[in-house]
Design a protein around this motif. Sequence first.
Motif, mmCIF file in Angstrom:
data_model
loop_
_atom_site.group_PDB
_atom_site.id
_atom_site.type_symbol
_atom_site.label_atom_id
_atom_site.label_comp_id
_atom_site.label_asym_id
_atom_site.label_seq_id
_atom_site.Cartn_x
_atom_site.Cartn_y
_atom_site.Cartn_z
ATOM 1 N N ARG A 126 47.479 27.873 43.995
ATOM 2 C CA ARG A 126 46.576 26.750 43.698
ATOM 3 C C ARG A 126 46.240 26.884 42.210
ATOM 4 N N MET A 136 38.686 16.203 42.467
ATOM 5 C CA MET A 136 38.242 16.334 41.074
ATOM 6 C C MET A 136 37.053 15.396 40.883
ATOM 7 N N THR A 139 37.543 25.253 39.582
ATOM 8 C CA THR A 139 37.665 25.437 38.146
ATOM 9 C C THR A 139 36.734 24.446 37.470
ATOM 10 N N MET A 174 36.107 29.672 38.280
ATOM 11 C CA MET A 174 36.609 30.040 36.952
ATOM 12 C C MET A 174 36.170 28.921 36.022
ATOM 13 N N THR A 179 44.252 27.933 35.097
ATOM 14 C CA THR A 179 43.550 28.843 36.002
ATOM 15 C C THR A 179 44.365 28.842 37.288
ATOM 16 N N MET A 180 44.604 30.018 37.840
ATOM 17 C CA MET A 180 45.515 30.085 38.984
ATOM 18 C C MET A 180 44.969 31.017 40.056
ATOM 19 N N THR A 232 37.646 20.833 39.172
ATOM 20 C CA THR A 232 38.685 20.710 40.195
ATOM 21 C C THR A 232 38.301 21.694 41.288
ATOM 22 N N ILE A 253 40.317 25.809 23.602
ATOM 23 C CA ILE A 253 39.822 25.970 24.970
ATOM 24 C C ILE A 253 39.302 27.399 25.059
ATOM 25 N N LEU A 290 45.866 25.772 28.933
ATOM 26 C CA LEU A 290 45.253 26.906 29.626
ATOM 27 C C LEU A 290 45.290 26.642 31.134
ATOM 28 N N VAL A 308 38.946 23.243 45.406
ATOM 29 C CA VAL A 308 39.672 23.358 46.676
ATOM 30 C C VAL A 308 38.697 23.950 47.680
ATOM 31 N N MET A 313 46.527 20.763 40.061
ATOM 32 C CA MET A 313 45.686 19.654 39.564
ATOM 33 C C MET A 313 45.695 19.784 38.044
ATOM 34 N N ALA A 314 45.760 18.649 37.357
ATOM 35 C CA ALA A 314 45.884 18.734 35.900
ATOM 36 C C ALA A 314 44.905 17.798 35.204
ATOM 37 N N VAL A 315 44.334 18.283 34.122
ATOM 38 C CA VAL A 315 43.485 17.433 33.274
ATOM 39 C C VAL A 315 43.892 17.660 31.813
ATOM 40 N N VAL A 334 44.800 22.872 32.387
ATOM 41 C CA VAL A 334 44.027 22.172 31.355
ATOM 42 C C VAL A 334 44.986 21.998 30.180
ATOM 43 N N THR A 347 45.019 25.015 38.353
ATOM 44 C CA THR A 347 44.497 23.910 37.546
ATOM 45 C C THR A 347 45.059 24.061 36.142
ATOM 46 N N PHE A 391 41.167 19.003 48.542
ATOM 47 C CA PHE A 391 41.220 19.073 47.085
ATOM 48 C C PHE A 391 40.481 17.878 46.514
#
Lengths: 343, 343, 343, 343
Positions: free
Chosen positions: C163, D298, D165, D211, C224-225, D224, D184, C222, D226, C211-213, C167, C165, D296
């Motif tokens: 999972r 956002m 996140t 995070m 986060t995982m 974001t 970032i 960057l 979950v 998920m992406a922003v 950035v 995200t 999920f």
Amino acid sequence: MEKVKVAVNGYGTIGKRVADAIRLQPDMELIGVGKTSPNYEAIIADKKGIKIYTVKDNLGKFEKSGIRVAGTIEDMVKEADIVVDTTPNGVGATYKPLYQSLGKNALFQGGEKADVADISFSALCNYDEAKGKKYIRVVSCNTTGMLRIICTMNKISKVEKVRATIVRRAADPKEVKRGPINSIVPDPASVPSHHAKDVLTVIKGIDIVTMAVIAPTTLMHLHTMVLTVKNKVNRDDIINTFLNTPRIILVNSSRTTVSSTAEIIEVSRDMGRVRYDIPEVVVFEDSIYTNGNEVFLMYGVHQESIVVPENIDAIRASLGLMGKEESIKVTNDTLGIMKGYLL
Amino acid sequence: MEKVKVAVNGYGTIGKRVADAIRLQPDMELIGVGKTSPNYEAIIADKKGIKIYTVKDNLGKFEKSGIRVAGTIEDMVKEADIVVDTTPNGVGATYKPLYQSLGKNALFQGGEKADVADISFSALCNYDEAKGKKYIRVVSCNTTGMLRIICTMNKISKVEKVRATIVRRAADPKEVKRGPINSIVPDPASVPSHHAKDVLTVIKGIDIVTMAVIAPTTLMHLHTMVLTVKNKVNRDDIINTFLNTPRIILVNSSRTTVSSTAEIIEVSRDMGRVRYDIPEVVVFEDSIYTNGNEVFLMYGVHQESIVVPENIDAIRASLGLMGKEESIKVTNDTLGIMKGYLL
Amino acid sequence: MEKVKVAVNGYGTIGKRVADAIRLQPDMELIGVGKTSPNYEAIIADKKGIKIYTVKDNLGKFEKSGIRVAGTIEDMVKEADIVVDTTPNGVGATYKPLYQSLGKNALFQGGEKADVADISFSALCNYDEAKGKKYIRVVSCNTTGMLRIICTMNKISKVEKVRATIVRRAADPKEVKRGPINSIVPDPASVPSHHAKDVLTVIKGIDIVTMAVIAPTTLMHLHTMVLTVKNKVNRDDIINTFLNTPRIILVNSSRTTVSSTAEIIEVSRDMGRVRYDIPEVVVFEDSIYTNGNEVFLMYGVHQESIVVPENIDAIRASLGLMGKEESIKVTNDTLGIMKGYLL
Amino acid sequence: MEKVKVAVNGYGTIGKRVADAIRLQPDMELIGVGKTSPNYEAIIADKKGIKIYTVKDNLGKFEKSGIRVAGTIEDMVKEADIVVDTTPNGVGATYKPLYQSLGKNALFQGGEKADVADISFSALCNYDEAKGKKYIRVVSCNTTGMLRIICTMNKISKVEKVRATIVRRAADPKEVKRGPINSIVPDPASVPSHHAKDVLTVIKGIDIVTMAVIAPTTLMHLHTMVLTVKNKVNRDDIINTFLNTPRIILVNSSRTTVSSTAEIIEVSRDMGRVRYDIPEVVVFEDSIYTNGNEVFLMYGVHQESIVVPENIDAIRASLGLMGKEESIKVTNDTLGIMKGYLL
Ligand SMILES: NC(=O)c1ccc[n+]([C@@H]2O[C@H](COP(=O)([O-])OP(=O)(O)OC[C@H]3O[C@@H](n4cnc5c(N)ncnc54)[C@H](O)[C@@H]3O)[C@@H](O)[C@H]2O)c1
Ligand SMILES: NC(=O)c1ccc[n+]([C@@H]2O[C@H](COP(=O)([O-])OP(=O)(O)OC[C@H]3O[C@@H](n4cnc5c(N)ncnc54)[C@H](O)[C@@H]3O)[C@@H](O)[C@H]2O)c1
Ligand SMILES: NC(=O)c1ccc[n+]([C@@H]2O[C@H](COP(=O)([O-])OP(=O)(O)OC[C@H]3O[C@@H](n4cnc5c(N)ncnc54)[C@H](O)[C@@H]3O)[C@@H](O)[C@H]2O)c1
Ligand SMILES: NC(=O)c1ccc[n+]([C@@H]2O[C@H](COP(=O)([O-])OP(=O)(O)OC[C@H]3O[C@@H](n4cnc5c(N)ncnc54)[C@H](O)[C@@H]3O)[C@@H](O)[C@H]2O)c1
């Protein structure tokens, strides 16, 4: 009072504000707005009960989005006494034949070339010359800001020379695709920038040179200006004149701690202004500095709203509804436009 | 050649570059750097084999971080022939008593008040006056940029008046806590800004007024300038003079498509410059415009590196190692500083 | 050694880096680059002595800019053993027929759809499967980053679920027209983002949702995982495995004070890396956290350079020049790619 | 109705909004605000007729600025039934002894440690537990956002696990000194961030790991998330539940074209909201995605205003003025807080 019927073609940053302003005028009626894309601005217009007109090809798209459409833009123009064209740069010119063929007066914005209209307009400078003109172009946000300052200074002593640097906001807040994110961009790299020429479409006989750069911000433009006037002027006279000129407001940074465009906007938010709009030019009082016949100053220009009162006045000038002083007064009163100190 | 022993006190943005530059000079030896915090810059200095000195209280911190320390800053100063002080704004002045008590020559940076030193310095302007001076202050990045232009223009025709707007980068790239993120900030809101006064610490008798604003970018400052010169000058003469002046480079935006500070930096990266440093002033050739006795132009100033060659030359001036032309030539050659076109 | 002839079609952010990297390989020769616009990147290529090829229609433009052209892109492809296509998103696919008709092997980039090629590629994950494939697609910068982590973690314990995200940096530093300036933009607003699917083109059988922003920065992405692995793993094992994996580097924020993407870039500048490129994935060691079978971490991806070593390896895989370990080693050695700690 | 006397100590971003909100409540009276610096916010309070109290040492400063002062903060607290402390991070705790010694109830904000108060508060989650508590801490903006989602989801199916996140806005719009400009920044670099722990001060028994990173924007945070819930849930059920929960609003990006935090703010401006405040959590409907027991999504959090209704409800809970449903309803009605779709 019999109200004139105004249509706004192009409902974006400028159009939506002009439309709202028209609805506040005692002598005007907003008959509808022209809109090509069924985006969130269209949805809000619909919610506000504003009639939306579009181009034939897009009727389906609007229907799919559940936004009510009252007809085609041509239908709207037919019904209007005057059209305020606030379509994107260059698109206004393509609509001129329609306005002409239907015999309608029309206003254009600063994104159009000057020759689209009979006259370029700034209320404090040349309202009277614009009276009865069928096609009027309201100059751009930056030019409007410069003209307010120059024409007001002219009342103290004739302005002979202007040297200005324009630090432009790169994009409007809503424009999430436009940059730069981290750069300063000369705009253009050559000197003079077109702004000087644009000032001269409204007032003649000034020796003006402008240089412009883009900065990565969305809130306001900021200008630094050096004016050379005919007779030595006094700092206090300038301040007093500005304090008595509606559409120019002063902010004293050392007294109020307001020291940036962001804090000017914060004050506007705290004052409850709709959309935090600031149609006034905001002069940093601390920056007003005289040196012989030279006057220096820095001021902010809220690009999204500064031309709104100009459009309202231009409607009246074009249709001959009121004289200069009266129109400006009504516009200022209805839109809550100030003079004096911001704080 | 017997090398002079140079210490660099303060190893941050400017200090680390000056230290690297010293190591490239045939007549200088870097004996060490002063550093108070064991941050990543200290770790890199250590990896590069540079001797690190610190204050007594911080010895423990460095040890804990595994960074080797060679002694105290006082130890370092004792060993040096000259100290380049590149500590933060105002801190340099607090070190002056130490340098004095140990009888050492010292350079200070633009963040110190002018009276910290015997003279303020810009190599192209007043190298000769600085010869033999015990304490020299290298003026700030913005002032250095302005002085290079003014002193070069002076060679064509006497500069009588300068009106400049400084659009400052808000922070260096590494400074992640500094803003603004979305604002233009007059700096200060009053006119003139201190930059004009700073120029006058180096060259006298110019009528100069500056206005400054901060923009949310980290890459370079950008200046717009109007110079009034004694005799009407020709655009081509200016371009030719600039093309023949090292530490000034031209970029033609329409020919090369380089149209912003970000693209100037991109070119520097593509040319393989270390840290993408650009110690030259970068003039947009397209912006050079003459109007009677007035000259207009726009140029970029890479704040992180522009003062580096100035510090190297100031060391030589202070210790009387070389004459002006020779020092500038050696500095330019060792640091790869160009003249002519960027591209 | 007989060198293979490599052409790079499209000389922008990725293309210029791949071209430079090819010139450093013992078994490759850069025969030229394809370029459509005579911009500053073309001027620099010319200065570096790289042969430039363009489309017929643009020969005149290049001539006018004074940039030497060696022929058409078709001429270049004919001469090559393999083409690395680094044209913009979607343009690569339009070139495939040319590469096919001339019987040339070709690499494509992550901006193309997966089906443009026989296989999608990430060196640490599936080098061997790509051997001998005529058309290989090097996955995008974000996907490359994720795959390096996932495939390395797989060696410790089978990764069952991911999972993440993302950035994203909004634009590359040179892209001064791209925004946003002040906004966070889900990209897309729907979940999962396409990155998950892209990971699956290289490794199968993982339950992955991304998920992406977009954020207004230019330096690095960057991520986060959260990974769920088959068997409980130990934080130290992960760190040790990462420390022994080239193309992954660790940065310990509390020890080194490097706490942001900007400071990672600053370190790269201070280390003298060309263009400050960081082809390694940079993991914040502090962020590695385990909780039962879950592993959490944050890492930076330097979008401009991370795919460069992947392209070099993909050339070798496609042409069967070397085995996996050997190719990766040669690539890493020639490009100065590290393992272990950044500092 | 007899109104309770509320004092707001600290009149900045949060304090000025809470003060305005109190003035709209039928059961509350704003007796004054505590303010230490005579900045523009103080001037505006004065203009609005709000009584200002300060510390003794600053009386002179206020006088000099021409801002009327009604007395000391101690005077103000004495007169109040309850104090809402909205001073900066950590300052609230230093005021607690004053509130205690005068026997006054007090609210604190998320910048204080949890143990400053008897309970941490989020209206939708634990209003009832807060009833009658003398000291209540309203959790931070990010925590408030997460709690609204979690507690609402809990009504559909028990939330067992949360992995989130947080992409934080770096500064409020008015904070022109805070950065970063182009970076970032993991905040902190270690995992989990403190937000997880803060959620647990309000609801127990959830396995939550967060995070957090900072992005260079001022408008809104974006999360974001979950969630793993006990029983498989249906996307439509989630949407319907959200649509029926005040303080959560949905925006459908594909239907409305609103695709970013900037456009959410633009809509708020167009809707005429004061200061463009959005006290509701704004969920991107498109992002709601279910996969087995996982959900999920956002959503955006308007940091400046989200805690305002929470403070109003916390006043009522502390003083036992109303039950949960009634208080929330009155707060929502008076502040114009929506449920359903933004557009
Ligand atoms: N935004 C500013 O800062 C600003 C300031 C002063 C003047 N102006 C000028 O105002 C004009 C409008 O600019 P804006 O910023 O409001 O643009 P905008 O893009 O925000 O709005 C333009 C509107 O026109 C509509 N439109 C597009 N094509 C159309 C067509 N063919 N027919 C009818 N409508 C169409 C769009 O849907 C949109 O609603 C331009 O001339 C611009 O230069 C803009
Ligand atoms: N950064 C620029 O753009 C720029 C440009 C031109 C001139 N300057 C001037 O250069 C000087 C240094 O600025 P900078 O940007 O390099 O700052 P910096 O913060 O990057 O570096 C300063 C260094 O001094 C060290 N230091 C702090 N206190 C110290 C002390 N008491 N003793 C010894 N070392 C100490 C710090 O650890 C740091 O390494 C200032 O006068 C500044 O105005 C800066
Ligand atoms: N920039 C990144 O962060 C990044 C990272 C990984 C992968 N990629 C992928 O790499 C590819 C290239 O992206 P980029 O960022 O280097 O783009 P870019 O725009 O920087 O470079 C593209 C180059 O192709 C040239 N070009 C355009 N049309 C052409 C044509 N018809 N024929 C030949 N050349 C043409 C352009 O002149 C330019 O030099 C894309 O697929 C992209 O998705 C980019
Ligand atoms: N800004 C946000 O996004 C946000 C969101 C949620 C919660 N919070 C929390 O709200 C609290 C206040 O934050 P803010 O953003 O409103 O801060 P702010 O700095 O905007 O306002 C704080 C106010 O307190 C005043 N003040 C400072 N010292 C004081 C003192 N000793 N006595 C009395 N008044 C004093 C200041 O003059 C200022 O008016 C903090 O705990 C913060 O964590 C802030």
